[in-house]
Scaffold this motif. Structure first.
Motif, PDB file in Angstrom:
ATOM      1  N   ARG A   1       2.093  13.124  22.915  1.00 46.69           N
ATOM      2  CA  ARG A   1       1.480  13.844  24.047  1.00 46.69           C
ATOM      3  C   ARG A   1       0.092  13.284  24.360  1.00 46.69           C
ATOM      4  NH1 ARG A   1       1.268  20.323  24.831  1.00 46.69           N
ATOM      5  NH2 ARG A   1       3.183  19.831  25.959  1.00 46.69           N
TER       6      ARG A   1
ATOM      7  N   GLU B   1      -1.051  11.687  27.947  1.00 48.99           N
ATOM      8  CA  GLU B   1      -2.185  12.255  28.693  1.00 48.99           C
ATOM      9  C   GLU B   1      -3.264  11.218  28.933  1.00 48.99           C
ATOM     10  OE1 GLU B   1      -3.288  15.603  26.365  1.00 48.99           O
ATOM     11  OE2 GLU B   1      -1.744  16.920  27.226  1.00 48.99           O
TER      12      GLU B   1
ATOM     13  N   THR C   1       2.033  13.800  31.764  1.00 51.68           N
ATOM     14  CA  THR C   1       2.362  14.975  30.968  1.00 51.68           C
ATOM     15  C   THR C   1       3.583  14.689  30.113  1.00 51.68           C
ATOM     16  OG1 THR C   1       3.763  15.886  32.732  1.00 51.68           O
ATOM     17  CG2 THR C   1       1.436  16.582  32.689  1.00 51.68           C
TER      18      THR C   1
END
Length: 613
Positions: free
Chosen positions: A568, A572, A577
């Motif tokens: 993640r 980012e 996302t």
């Protein structure tokens, strides 16, 4: 010695107050006239008398051109300098050469009182007795009599007074027009008194014109017209002109308050045009033109200045005490809380009262303390998780090594493979921790370049092929090729391999799908499996560090617990996302988006998939 904030605030306020008082004294000494209260009262009475006489004069004259003798007489009687200015033109000035100060200016308008009381658009009918059409007592207008006509009116009234047996001195009054009238309580019927209402000189012509002007106004207002406007030669209080209305054989009556009264007054105003002087500005000063003098610093004046200074200082100190002291107390509470926070008490909270700047400071401090407490809790939890993750492989290494040292475990190739596996697991944990640490500190960067994302999916499929085969999983790729995007190829492959490794570990199905598609300028990657799936509670914690859906899993199936958190973070860093959707018993789909990354260009050469840590 350091002074408190309150002391400095109070000293500053006192200094400002003293400077303000001293400055006021200096300005007073250089700019204010030294008039006494008694002299000011005398001047006010004189000015009122002057203005009243000028109003009377203007109400009976068409212009101000001949007012000079009257002005000079008033200046001598009252000891004042008088200047009459009409539209910037000086008509008369008893002391030429002096300036015209604004504070000494008074407007003299013979019509203003009539406009304010009668003609103004409101519901007030004016003041006066019930018989008075409220015409101000200084207005004569078109009804003004000359000397011969005034003598005739006096003769006629005197004859009636003598016939009635009244005293001349107490029974005769005069209108501003010069007409003599009866000064009695009620209009008598005998001795020819009703004949006193007969017009004299210009009065008939003026009354006819007033009647002609009144009726259209009455009709416009929805009122019945009258036959004529007449005089009622009795004294009014105040001594103004008394007008009446007559219709048919009815008795003479007074104009009704409201529109009827306004119509009569407006007609009188129009008929008197050219008979009343226009508005002028009158300047009333002392005989020196109100020249500025120094303040008399007598003992009495000094005592008053001292009294004013004491009052000002007291008020300023009281204001500082009411405003400054509470604010300082609240600042001190923030200071005490900051010291407790520095000593290690992260649970400290500052009370918040009000909505001013100090309250904003208290709220900001509370937010900071809460964030520090949360960060420390996360750090403590991370240390505990790291300790737990490192303890298992270290314990395993120690057990095998002690067994080999004591001769219980043979030192063969199998032992070397076991030790190598545990060592690689430790390396993976430390590498993952380093990646997260660099991301948290802002030092982890991505290096974008044109990359064939479809080729990265194929590389990830080949890299996971052996592990997938051991679990009878078929890894498939569905991606249009080439799909070129501006991304960091090593970081994107790391994300895909982490997601594939997670799917292999938790899949009890038969296949894993790797998909890539283009949504506008956004590249969308999906890793889907038909494995065991997850509950909603598991999904809410899926990307937490060191979290596993099943804490009992070993390193062979559970991993380090950092892969999804790292994935993640890497997505980012690309501005995208990473989300997950899952259903127990059906499977899980991870979706990663990389917005604004498509270039439409072909990569110059095969992109490397190694990471630069």
């Amino acid at each position: 010695m350091r002074r408190s904030l309150v002391a400095r605030l109070l000293l500053s306020v006192v200094a400002v107050a003293l400077v303000a008082v001293l400055g006021t004294v200096w300005l007073t000494r250089t700019t204010q006239p030294s008039y006494s209260i008694e002299q000011a009262g005398t001047n006010l009475e004189a000015d009122v008398a002057i203005v009243d006489e000028l109003l009377d004069w203007g109400g009976s004259h068409a212009t101000w051109d001949d007012v000079g003798p009257v002005v000079h007489r008033l200046a001598r009687e009252h000891g004042r300098r008088i200047a009459v200015v009409e539209q910037g033109r000086t008509v008369v000035d008893t002391r030429p050469g002096f300036p015209y100060p604004d504070h000494a200016r008074t407007e003299v308008d013979p019509w203003q009182e009539l406009v304010d009381q009668v003609l103004a658009p409101d519901d007030s009918p004016g003041t006066g007795s019930e018989d008075l059409a409220p015409l101000p007592d200084h207005l004569s207008g078109a009804l003004t009599l000359d000397d011969e006509q005034r003598a005739e009116s006096l003769r006629r009234v005197s004859a009636v007074v003598g016939c009635l047996g009244l005293t001349l001195e107490t029974s005769i009054a005069f209108w501003p027009t010069g007409r003599a009238v009866l000064d009695v309580a009620s209009q008598p019927d005998g001795c020819g008194a009703p004949a006193l209402a007969q017009p004299i000189g210009p009065e008939q012509r003026a009354l006819d014109q007033i009647t002609e002007l009144t009726n259209p106004c009455l009709i416009t207002a929805g009122l019945p017209p009258v036959d004529r406007v007449v005089l009622r030669p009795v004294r009014a209080d105040p001594a103004g002109i008394v007008l009446g209305l007559q219709t048919g054989g009815e008795p003479v009556r007074r104009p009704a308050p409201g529109e009827e009264l306004r119509c009569v007054a407006a007609a009188f105003t129009t008929a008197s045009a050219g008979s009343v002087a226009p508005s002028v500005e009158v300047y009333l000063t002392d005989e020196r033109g109100d020249q500025r003098n120094a303040l008399d610093l007598s003992p009495g004046s000094q005592a008053r200045i001292a009294l004013v200074s004491a009052v000002v200082v007291t008020l300023v100190l009281a204001t500082a005490g009411l405003v400054g002291v509470p604010a300082v107390r609240r600042v001190r509470s923030v200071t005490r809380a900051a010291r407790e926070l520095a000593a290690g008490d992260l649970s400290v909270v500052v009370p918040v009262r009000g909505g001013d700047e100090v309250s904003d400071l208290a709220r900001a401090f509370n937010t900071m303390a809460a964030e520090l407490a949360r960060t420390r809790e996360q750090q403590q939890q991370m240390v505990a998780d790291v300790s737990h993750e490192l303890r298992t492989p270290l314990t395993t290494l120690r057990g095998w090594l002690e067994g080999a040292q004591e001769g219980v475990v043979p030192t063969d190739a199998h032992l070397v493979d076991l030790l190598h596996g545990e060592t690689m697991h430790l390396q993976q944990i430390t590498a993952d921790l380093q990646t997260l640490s660099r991301a948290d500190s802002g030092h982890l960067q991505v290096h974008r370049e044109p990359t064939d994302v479809a080729a990265l999916l194929h590389e990830a499929r080949r890299a996971s092929g052996e592990r997938a085969a051991t679990r009878s999983l078929d890894v498939r790729v569905d991606a249009p090729g080439p799909l070129v995007a501006e991304v960091d190829p090593g970081r994107v492959r790391q994300v895909v391999e982490n997601l594939v490794a997670n799917a292999v570990q938790h899949s009890e199905g038969s296949r894993i799908d790797l998909r890539a598609a283009l949504d506008g300028t956004t590249v969308v990657l999906e890793v889907a499996d038909d494995g065991i799936g997850m509950t909603a509670d598991d999904l809410s914690r899926l990307f937490d560090r060191f979290w596993r859906a099943d804490r009992s899993r070993t390193k062979g199936s559970g991993g380090s617990g950092l892969g999804l958190a790292i994935s993640r973070t890497l997505v980012e860093l690309h501005g995208g996302t990473l989300t997950a959707a899952s259903e127990p018993g059906v499977g899980t789909v991870f979706t990663a988006t990389f917005p604004g990354s498509t270039t439409g260009e072909e990569p110059d050469a095969p992109r490397p998939s190694t990471l630069n840590l």
